[in-house]
Design a protein around this motif. Structure first.
Motif, short mmCIF file in Angstrom:
data_model
loop_
_atom_site.label_atom_id
_atom_site.label_comp_id
_atom_site.label_asym_id
_atom_site.label_seq_id
_atom_site.Cartn_x
_atom_site.Cartn_y
_atom_site.Cartn_z
N SER A 16 0.82 -1.22 0.00
CA SER A 16 0.00 0.00 0.00
C SER A 16 0.85 1.26 0.00
N LEU A 50 1.15 3.85 -3.67
CA LEU A 50 0.18 3.46 -4.68
C LEU A 50 0.03 4.52 -5.77
N HIS A 51 0.29 5.76 -5.43
CA HIS A 51 0.19 6.84 -6.41
C HIS A 51 1.55 7.50 -6.68
N GLN A 52 2.62 6.92 -6.12
CA GLN A 52 3.97 7.42 -6.36
C GLN A 52 4.94 6.24 -6.33
N ASP A 57 -8.96 -2.40 -3.87
CA ASP A 57 -7.54 -2.30 -3.56
C ASP A 57 -6.71 -3.15 -4.51
N LEU A 71 -5.91 -1.11 -7.46
CA LEU A 71 -4.85 -0.14 -7.19
C LEU A 71 -3.48 -0.81 -7.19
N TYR A 72 -3.39 -1.97 -6.59
CA TYR A 72 -2.12 -2.70 -6.54
C TYR A 72 -1.70 -3.12 -7.95
N GLY A 118 -2.42 -1.56 -10.66
CA GLY A 118 -1.96 -0.36 -11.34
C GLY A 118 -0.53 -0.02 -10.98
N LEU A 119 -0.18 -0.13 -9.69
CA LEU A 119 1.18 0.14 -9.27
C LEU A 119 2.14 -0.90 -9.84
N ARG A 177 2.96 0.02 -13.31
CA ARG A 177 3.85 1.19 -13.40
C ARG A 177 5.28 0.83 -13.02
N ASP A 182 0.81 14.92 1.00
CA ASP A 182 0.52 13.71 0.23
C ASP A 182 0.88 12.44 0.98
#
Length: 366
Positions: A52, A55-57, A106, A109-110, A112-113, A116, A310
């Motif tokens: 976790s 997730l956005h960085q 979730d 989201l995982y 997606g990370l 990336r 953030d």
């Protein structure tokens, strides 16, 4: 100069930085306010956690994983120097979900990370039956969990004590009960003054004072955009083995008690617990592990996280006052190995230092 580095803040973050600098042969003096401070290092959950994070960085996910991978050797060093067992366990951990919808949200989201990061992000989705095989004591309301094999936990108070001993063993000075009130840049170095007008001069200064950076930061040219976020924790009596691995809301500590937490509240500089939050945490824990319904609560407390806008760490050099650094995060336990390790290369301007561009204060400029 009385010391090459003055570190303002004697919690896990400041001590980890000091330990890394001392290993590099630097002279270090730590200024620590003492027990009157809002001490996140004495009130945290003790997780060494990967999943976790970021997730956005993606840079934060990589930074966290690097620290987790270095943790075993870091803990072994502290245990050897201090003589204290830290009870580090890195056998994986869970984020338990009580609904299929939240578990699937979730998972996305995982995924997606992971995409990336080019596929390099370890996690597994476990439904109720798969999780019950690993954790037989979960309740029927549990939908499943996300599992990461790199997660773990440590005894945070022993880590704090072990780092303090290790810093002193390596020749560092720890001044406890010295609340820094003023930091004045000079033509060469910095003059630090505490509440009793005790002063010293250091070549460089590292501001790792947690929430104290809100007032001290501007003296060194930092905006220090941080705020307190309250979390509350419950500790039960010692129990027989109830769970095999920790999760972010419930873990069994090495002494046998169950630690329950993960609340968050925006209440300013308020570290007093309230009955409603404690009751909610307890009820949720019983839903996850029904056997806890018969456990006695021994104590509870509230503590304040140090949060950036953030939620990521801030690592910043002062533009106005070269030689001043600002280090803050709300994951001081997890990042202790990185702070004692490669972050020292940044503080000492080593030829090989980590890329910290994602964690500068300028990311908040609008």
């Amino acid at each position: 100069m009385e010391a090459e580095f003055a570190i303002i803040g004697g919690g896990i973050v400041g001590l980890s930085l000091a330990y890394g600098l001392l290993k590099r042969g630097k002279s270090v003096c730590i200024w620590d306010e003492g027990d009157s401070a809002f001490r996140a290092s004495r009130g945290n959950f003790g997780l060494v956690w990967v999943q976790s994070k970021g997730l956005h960085q993606p840079a934060y996910a990589q930074w966290t994983r690097a620290s987790a991978r270095a943790y075993r050797s870091f803990a072994d060093e502290i245990e050897t120097v201090s003589g204290l067992p830290l009870n580090l366990q890195q056998d994986g951990g869970y984020i338990i979900h009580m609904s299929e919808d939240s578990l699937d949200a979730d998972r996305k989201l995982y995924d997606g990370l992971r995409n990336r990061l080019g596929g390099d992000y370890p996690f597994e989705v476990m439904g109720h039956n798969a999780l019950k095989t690993e954790e037989p004591n979960i309740g029927p309301k549990v939908a499943g969990a996300l599992y990461c094999r790199e997660d773990g936990h440590v005894n945070p108070l022993r880590l704090l004590r072990g780092l303090t001993i290790a810093v002193r063993q390596l020749g560092g000075t720890v001044r406890t009960g010295h609340r820094v009130t003023d930091i004045q840049p000079q033509s060469a170095g910095f003059t630090i003054t505490d509440q009793n007008n005790t002063t010293m001069v250091a070549e460089k200064v590292v501001l790792a004072a947690g929430l104290g950076a809100m007032t001290l930061g501007p003296q060194l040219g930092f905006t220090a955009p941080i705020r307190p976020q309250q979390g509350q924790i419950i500790i039960t009596e010692k129990l027989p083995k109830l769970m095999n691995r920790p999760n972010v809301e419930v873990r069994q500590v090495d002494e046998g008690g169950i630690q329950i937490g993960a609340s968050s509240a925006e209440v300013g500089l308020n570290d007093r617990e309230d009955v409603a939050t404690v009751a909610g945490l307890a009820a949720h824990a019983v839903d996850m592990f029904p056997k806890l319904a018969h456990a006695r609560m021994l104590r509870s407390w509230a503590a304040l996280r140090i949060m950036s806008p953030d939620g990521l760490p801030i690592y910043q050099r002062s533009v106005q006052h070269p030689g001043a650094f600002f280090v803050t995060c709300h994951s001081g336990i997890t990042l202790a190995a990185a702070h004692a390790g490669v972050l020292g290369d940044w503080l000492t301007d080593s030829a090989e230092q980590p890329d910290l561009t994602a964690f500068g204060e300028d990311r908040f400029d609008v």
